[in-house]
Design a protein around this motif. Structure first.
Motif, PDB file in Angstrom:
ATOM      1  N   ARG A   1       0.819  -1.181   0.131  1.00 33.87           N
ATOM      2  CA  ARG A   1      -0.015  -0.092  -0.194  1.00 33.87           C
ATOM      3  C   ARG A   1       0.978   1.232   0.001  1.00 33.87           C
ATOM      4  O   ARG A   1       0.702   2.233  -0.760  1.00 33.87           O
ATOM      5  N   ILE A   2       1.959   1.292   0.992  1.00 34.18           N
ATOM      6  CA  ILE A   2       2.728   2.392   0.962  1.00 34.18           C
ATOM      7  C   ILE A   2       3.694   2.649  -0.354  1.00 34.18           C
ATOM      8  O   ILE A   2       3.651   3.773  -0.967  1.00 34.18           O
ATOM      9  N   ALA A   3       4.040   1.593  -0.937  1.00 33.37           N
ATOM     10  CA  ALA A   3       4.701   1.504  -2.026  1.00 33.37           C
ATOM     11  C   ALA A   3       3.991   2.100  -3.225  1.00 33.37           C
ATOM     12  O   ALA A   3       4.400   2.980  -4.098  1.00 33.37           O
ATOM     13  N   ALA A   4       2.668   1.694  -3.398  1.00 37.72           N
ATOM     14  CA  ALA A   4       1.657   2.057  -4.438  1.00 37.72           C
ATOM     15  C   ALA A   4       1.659   3.717  -4.235  1.00 37.72           C
ATOM     16  O   ALA A   4       1.429   4.368  -5.228  1.00 37.72           O
ATOM     17  N   ARG A   5       1.117   4.041  -3.154  1.00 40.17           N
ATOM     18  CA  ARG A   5       0.421   5.405  -2.994  1.00 40.17           C
ATOM     19  C   ARG A   5       1.700   6.283  -3.377  1.00 40.17           C
ATOM     20  O   ARG A   5       1.594   7.410  -3.510  1.00 40.17           O
ATOM     21  N   ARG A   6       3.150   5.786  -2.994  1.00 33.18           N
ATOM     22  CA  ARG A   6       4.154   6.593  -2.972  1.00 33.18           C
ATOM     23  C   ARG A   6       4.357   7.018  -4.442  1.00 33.18           C
ATOM     24  O   ARG A   6       4.722   8.349  -4.817  1.00 33.18           O
ATOM     25  N   VAL A   7       4.160   6.033  -5.467  1.00 37.12           N
ATOM     26  CA  VAL A   7       4.200   6.424  -6.839  1.00 37.12           C
ATOM     27  C   VAL A   7       3.513   7.452  -7.190  1.00 37.12           C
ATOM     28  O   VAL A   7       3.928   8.612  -7.968  1.00 37.12           O
ATOM     29  N   PHE A   8       2.048   7.549  -6.686  1.00 36.45           N
ATOM     30  CA  PHE A   8       1.215   8.772  -7.039  1.00 36.45           C
ATOM     31  C   PHE A   8       1.430   9.968  -6.479  1.00 36.45           C
ATOM     32  O   PHE A   8       1.324  10.904  -7.078  1.00 36.45           O
ATOM     33  N   ARG A   9       2.007   9.758  -5.347  1.00 37.49           N
ATOM     34  CA  ARG A   9       2.519  11.153  -4.676  1.00 37.49           C
ATOM     35  C   ARG A   9       3.603  11.671  -5.341  1.00 37.49           C
ATOM     36  O   ARG A   9       3.552  12.843  -5.571  1.00 37.49           O
ATOM     37  N   GLU A  10       4.622  10.847  -5.761  1.00 37.36           N
ATOM     38  CA  GLU A  10       5.947  11.369  -6.292  1.00 37.36           C
ATOM     39  C   GLU A  10       5.728  11.679  -7.661  1.00 37.36           C
ATOM     40  O   GLU A  10       6.120  12.812  -8.292  1.00 37.36           O
ATOM     41  N   ILE A  11       4.999  11.082  -8.644  1.00 36.46           N
ATOM     42  CA  ILE A  11       4.743  11.501 -10.065  1.00 36.46           C
ATOM     43  C   ILE A  11       3.703  12.489 -10.212  1.00 36.46           C
ATOM     44  O   ILE A  11       3.777  13.468 -10.880  1.00 36.46           O
ATOM     45  N   TYR A  12       2.583  12.014  -9.428  1.00 38.90           N
ATOM     46  CA  TYR A  12       1.431  12.986  -9.651  1.00 38.90           C
ATOM     47  C   TYR A  12       0.937  14.162  -8.766  1.00 38.90           C
ATOM     48  O   TYR A  12       0.134  14.813  -8.653  1.00 38.90           O
ATOM     49  N   GLY A  13       1.795  13.830  -7.337  1.00 40.72           N
ATOM     50  CA  GLY A  13       1.316  14.902  -6.238  1.00 40.72           C
ATOM     51  C   GLY A  13       0.094  14.454  -5.577  1.00 40.72           C
ATOM     52  O   GLY A  13      -0.414  15.605  -4.977  1.00 40.72           O
ATOM     53  N   LYS A  14      -0.542  13.458  -5.865  1.00 39.04           N
ATOM     54  CA  LYS A  14      -1.927  12.881  -5.273  1.00 39.04           C
ATOM     55  C   LYS A  14      -1.617  11.831  -4.018  1.00 39.04           C
ATOM     56  O   LYS A  14      -0.646  10.914  -4.379  1.00 39.04           O
ATOM     57  N   LYS A  15      -2.571  11.885  -3.149  1.00 36.95           N
ATOM     58  CA  LYS A  15      -2.492  10.951  -2.010  1.00 36.95           C
ATOM     59  C   LYS A  15      -3.832  10.129  -2.089  1.00 36.95           C
ATOM     60  O   LYS A  15      -4.550  10.213  -1.502  1.00 36.95           O
ATOM     61  N   PRO A  16      -3.706   9.105  -3.109  1.00 38.31           N
ATOM     62  CA  PRO A  16      -5.110   8.446  -3.326  1.00 38.31           C
ATOM     63  C   PRO A  16      -5.370   7.583  -1.951  1.00 38.31           C
ATOM     64  O   PRO A  16      -4.482   7.074  -1.249  1.00 38.31           O
ATOM     65  N   VAL A  17      -6.878   7.410  -1.740  1.00 34.48           N
ATOM     66  CA  VAL A  17      -7.390   6.449  -0.746  1.00 34.48           C
ATOM     67  C   VAL A  17      -6.944   4.903  -1.256  1.00 34.48           C
ATOM     68  O   VAL A  17      -7.344   4.767  -2.416  1.00 34.48           O
ATOM     69  N   THR A  18      -6.092   4.371  -0.464  1.00 29.62           N
ATOM     70  CA  THR A  18      -5.308   3.024  -1.243  1.00 29.62           C
ATOM     71  C   THR A  18      -6.002   1.784  -0.304  1.00 29.62           C
ATOM     72  O   THR A  18      -5.630   1.879   0.836  1.00 29.62           O
ATOM     73  N   SER A  19      -6.338   0.637  -1.090  1.00 29.63           N
ATOM     74  CA  SER A  19      -6.401  -0.340  -0.196  1.00 29.63           C
ATOM     75  C   SER A  19      -5.917  -1.494  -0.874  1.00 29.63           C
ATOM     76  O   SER A  19      -5.701  -1.392  -2.300  1.00 29.63           O
ATOM     77  N   VAL A  20      -5.462  -2.360  -0.243  1.00 33.93           N
ATOM     78  CA  VAL A  20      -4.839  -3.470  -0.870  1.00 33.93           C
ATOM     79  C   VAL A  20      -5.443  -5.050  -0.705  1.00 33.93           C
ATOM     80  O   VAL A  20      -5.945  -5.302   0.454  1.00 33.93           O
ATOM     81  N   HIS A  21      -5.787  -5.774  -1.890  1.00 32.57           N
ATOM     82  CA  HIS A  21      -6.253  -7.020  -1.589  1.00 32.57           C
ATOM     83  C   HIS A  21      -5.172  -8.019  -1.639  1.00 32.57           C
ATOM     84  O   HIS A  21      -4.743  -8.361  -2.702  1.00 32.57           O
ATOM     85  N   LEU A  22      -4.715  -8.606  -0.540  1.00 35.64           N
ATOM     86  CA  LEU A  22      -3.821  -9.719  -0.556  1.00 35.64           C
ATOM     87  C   LEU A  22      -4.239 -10.705  -0.490  1.00 35.64           C
ATOM     88  O   LEU A  22      -4.909 -11.219   0.602  1.00 35.64           O
ATOM     89  N   VAL A  23      -4.176 -11.967  -1.468  1.00 36.79           N
ATOM     90  CA  VAL A  23      -4.794 -13.049  -1.251  1.00 36.79           C
ATOM     91  C   VAL A  23      -3.594 -14.123  -1.295  1.00 36.79           C
ATOM     92  O   VAL A  23      -2.616 -14.100  -2.231  1.00 36.79           O
ATOM     93  N   ARG A  24      -3.571 -15.049  -0.355  1.00 38.53           N
ATOM     94  CA  ARG A  24      -2.645 -16.089  -0.300  1.00 38.53           C
ATOM     95  C   ARG A  24      -2.989 -17.269  -0.977  1.00 38.53           C
ATOM     96  O   ARG A  24      -4.209 -17.769  -0.430  1.00 38.53           O
ATOM     97  N   VAL A  25      -2.232 -17.932  -1.833  1.00 36.92           N
ATOM     98  CA  VAL A  25      -3.008 -19.258  -2.222  1.00 36.92           C
ATOM     99  C   VAL A  25      -1.861 -20.356  -2.043  1.00 36.92           C
ATOM    100  O   VAL A  25      -0.731 -19.975  -1.902  1.00 36.92           O
TER     101      VAL A  25
END
Lengths: 547, 547
Positions: free
Chosen positions: A523-547
């Motif tokens: 979540r932190i890594a994905a959000r950081r990309v938007f902050r750094e490239i676009y200057g936005k801090k999206p509401v971010t959630s992660v669906h982590l599924v273990r199989v």
């Protein structure tokens, strides 16, 4: 007789619109309650997706076995519009005069709610629990506006509802000043009174003064004339029809809400001398210089008739170069931009626009300062309780009441319980109050999770990342991603995908992390990309599924 | 000399704010361009998350090798605020008078953009490509407002910028009517003119008329006095300071933007007779009856000084019972609700509020009708081109120009290219125009995918479902779900999960479906639950992962 008489607003005290007033009588814990009005207000950008907003009735709904009844002062939406939504939570009898009852029944026909509606006559006197009620006819921008004298063993309250003192109301009688004076002479403990126009000097002006002005304006028009006003303003409909007839024009109605109020009015004997209005398809066939069309949509509402006409999307009515639109209504604060857009659309068609800025085409239904002073002189209450205003209106109204020699004035916002007697008036308790939004099929809290989520999404966009990991913590499939409100056409999510992959890899190298910890790193890594490239801090959630 | 002289607005023609005017000279394909002003406007609920809005300069950016320069008429945000955002796309020299240049340089210090800013003197005459420019001093609510006489081989255009005719502007000289008359006598092909207040009868009133009024109001105050006005209104700052001094009060500034304009003004010799304003911390230490505090925030902006003071969150300044706040500014349409909230907060503190509704505390900087008539009498153009207005303002302005005996009037909205000469004025072409929003670190289209996504999310909520399938099309793990703006506290997503599981099961029974088809069945099933239970249609996407 022990106990107290209290006043408790849950809506309308701190805002114009959305009224819900409660009167309680008896000792705390055994209080019996009377509700006056139950209205809605309209949402704005802070309530995205909501249709209408209404008071949260939780406090009284929890005590509904001691709620003796609901009295409606008049048929405006901000006084009865919440009945279809909230009555099931209250389950009390509803009292209304004939016209108000007709309007309410039409609204209830559209939902599956069937309260008992007890018809009470104008100037009627009746009892609801420990409250002895007398209706006093006033004047307002709708038929049958009532003040209520509420007599109790602890004193009389005059609840004004919405009113003005109009010497020529066109529809219905003038205000019953004799009754006001009589009740005043009996002694009035408190007056709970309309604050809407407390900043307006002078008097509100008479509905009857509009006929000459509208007749003159329509007389100067060559093409089609459309007049937009509030549907509930039956007197205005009569005046417009008379001004049209004086210019040898026929009058039709465009808009469902107008037809409903027309029917409710005629059902109760109003508009008796006004010929039946033409239907939309009939008025469309009249020569342009023989037609006046009364339209819904004075506030720029995109679904109303005038907006559809302006956009060229109305089945029967068009407007074009040489036609005129008269805005015979006030601008409700917050609607300025929508009305401007509508007027610009009409201007683009070559239509001339007439508003209250340039001509006498509207008078307010609420008392200006001179009328408030006159009301205080008639009623002479011991306590003034301003309602139907924002805080700045109520404070100004309290100052005006003191200037009128009223001994006590209490400014109480929604949720503030005012002891009217015995003893000095005072706010004695604060109870929960709030707002509900009609949202799809249900009511949600305006400050609840769903609305908060929408507002967050609104400003920041939404990002949801799916990562499927095998038992070794390696990606079992490429990450998936939904970004709403973040990427422009053609913009790619590759940098985010790469960052997510890297976050999974690097978390795999650490001491074994549980799924929640990996998800948080993603979540932190994905959000950081938007902050750094676009200057936005999206509401971010992660669906982590273990199989 | 072949070719044409054209006028092309890309901003400000169809709205008040966000100006971008182009003048083109020469044959199509070889036209050389002059830009006048490059401003921003403020976003509203239709542009969620955006800071400011500006014209899309794509048309001229694509031709920037033939863009000879940008001239700024004055330093208001709606005339120069887009330079920091858009100059890199244009890369042309920028021309401004000293004060305007100072203001622009301060803005550019905050970004990494370094245009060449050529300082031109008041009343200066200079050449930009085929355009011979003469600045003509007017009056407005900011120092150094200029009209520009643009002389070309095909005739002269008078571009007014924003203006009024103020006989007592307080800061700077009166309007140079001699120059206007002289240019008019030379012969003016077209006047491109401010339409803001075309619906306002009479004259705008003089800045100098405020001193006596403000002195009287402040003289009647006992506690602290805060005055909020636009930061750029340097004359107003001088008047407020003089009114304070007349009442033996010192004046301080609260708000960064005020300090910046104060510095830019003093740097250019304005405010020379006004003592240095106190800083926020200094003014906080003055006795309450010795202080006047000029604050940012007249429009209810939540980040401005007055809102922070009202919320009790300002480090140095508080307001309390007995204090006064003077709103010395107009209400920009759309800000009514925010201003009302601010005034209610102040009322709750016991603060008295003074506005232009009840006292003379503001005059407009734009010409009312009498001033427009006077301008047409001075300049006597052959063609009137109204700008700086919504369509309804521009149409009314065109009518007024015709009443002033102007032979031709052309109403052109953004993107409409007007041929001014040779021959009759006419709209000869429509070019792409639009709006960009500053959103985080980048500019996005107001009607682009990112904004559309946010608006959809806003009204309907967002739902993202993850399903992980094994090679047999069975769920390899429980579905995961993110619902934003849909569920209230405590509401569970179980019905949606159940519907998703059922959709996977039933699609497994059908003829082998590809992943897209299964995902679509899941999407429809999940969405149906929200529609049926809650009456909402969320923006729904499905992450289907096959392992």
């Amino acid at each position: 007789m022990s106990g107290e008489l209290v006043f408790l607003p849950l809506g309308g005290a701190g805002e114009i619109g959305m009224n819900l007033n409660l009167y309680g009588f008896g000792p705390p814990g055994e209080r019996r309650w009377l509700m006056v009005d139950l209205g809605v207000t309209f949402g704005d950008a802070a309530q995205p997706g909501a249709d209408v907003i209404m008071p949260d009735p939780a406090f009284i709904a929890e005590r509904r076995e001691r709620l003796e009844g609901l009295v409606l002062t008049h048929a405006h939406e901000d006084h009865l519009g919440a009945v279809p939504y909230l009555w099931e939570r209250l389950q009390c009898p509803v009292y209304a005069t004939p016209f108000t009852r007709s309007v309410l029944k039409r609204k209830l026909d559209e939902v599956e709610v069937s309260p008992e509606i007890i018809e009470v006559p104008m100037s009627g006197r009746f009892t609801i629990g420990p409250f002895d009620l007398e209706l006093i006819t006033l004047t307002h921008s709708i038929p049958e506006p009532n003040a209520i004298a509420i007599r109790t063993a602890l004193g009389t309250v005059l609840h004004t509802g919405d009113w003005k003192l109009d010497p020529g109301p066109v529809v219905g009688p003038v205000a019953d000043e004799d009754a006001l004076r009589r009740v005043g002479s009996e002694g009035v403990l408190a007056m709970v009174c309309d604050s809407t126009n407390v900043f307006v000097p002078g008097a509100s002006g008479s509905e009857s003064g509009l006929l000459a002005s509208l007749t003159g304006i329509i007389g100067g028009c060559e093409g089609r004339v459309a007049v937009t006003c509030f549907s509930s303003n039956v007197a205005r409909l009569e005046t417009i029809a008379a001004a049209a007839a004086a210019n040898d024009r026929n009058t039709g109605l465009a808009g469902r809400s107008l037809r409903r109020f027309d029917a409710a009015a005629r059902e109760n004997g109003y508009l008796a001398s006004t010929p039946a209005f033409l239907a939309e398809d009939e008025v469309g066939f009249l020569p342009r210089d023989k037609a006046v069309i009364i339209c819904t949509g004075s506030q720029g509402d995109p679904r109303a008739a005038l907006k559809r006409i302006a956009d060229g999307g109305h089945a029967h009515v068009t407007l074009e170069e040489g036609d005129t639109v008269i805005f015979s209504a006030r601008v409700i604060p917050g609607n300025e931009a929508a009305i401007a857009r509508l007027q610009n659309r009409l201007t683009a068609l070559g239509v001339r626009i007439v508003t209250e800025r340039d001509h006498l085409v509207h008078v307010s239904g609420h008392p200006a300062r001179d009328e408030l002073v006159e009301m205080y002189q008639l009623v002479r209450p011991r306590i003034a309780v301003p309602v139907h205003g924002e805080l700045r209106h109520m404070v100004e109204h309290a100052n005006l009441a003191r200037d009128c020699q009223v001994p006590e004035a209490v400014v109480a916002e929604n949720g503030a319980m005012v002891r009217l007697g015995p003893g000095r008036a005072a706010i004695v308790e604060r109870v929960p109050s709030g707002r509900l939004a009609a949202d799809g099929k249900r009511l949600i809290k305006v400050d609840g999770e769903a609305m908060r989520g929408r507002r967050r999404a609104l400003f920041n966009g939404v990002l949801v990342v799916t990562v499927v990991l095998d038992s070794d913590g390696m990606l079992a499939a490429p990450p998936r991603l939904t970004a709403l409100g973040l990427l422009e056409e053609g913009e790619m999510a590759e940098p985010v995908i790469a960052a997510v992959e890297e976050a999974v890899r690097s978390s795999g190298k650490k001491a074994p992390l549980d799924d929640d910890a990996v998800a948080e790193e993603v979540r932190i890594a994905a959000r950081r990309v938007f902050r750094e490239i676009y200057g936005k801090k999206p509401v971010t959630s992660v669906h982590l599924v273990r199989v």
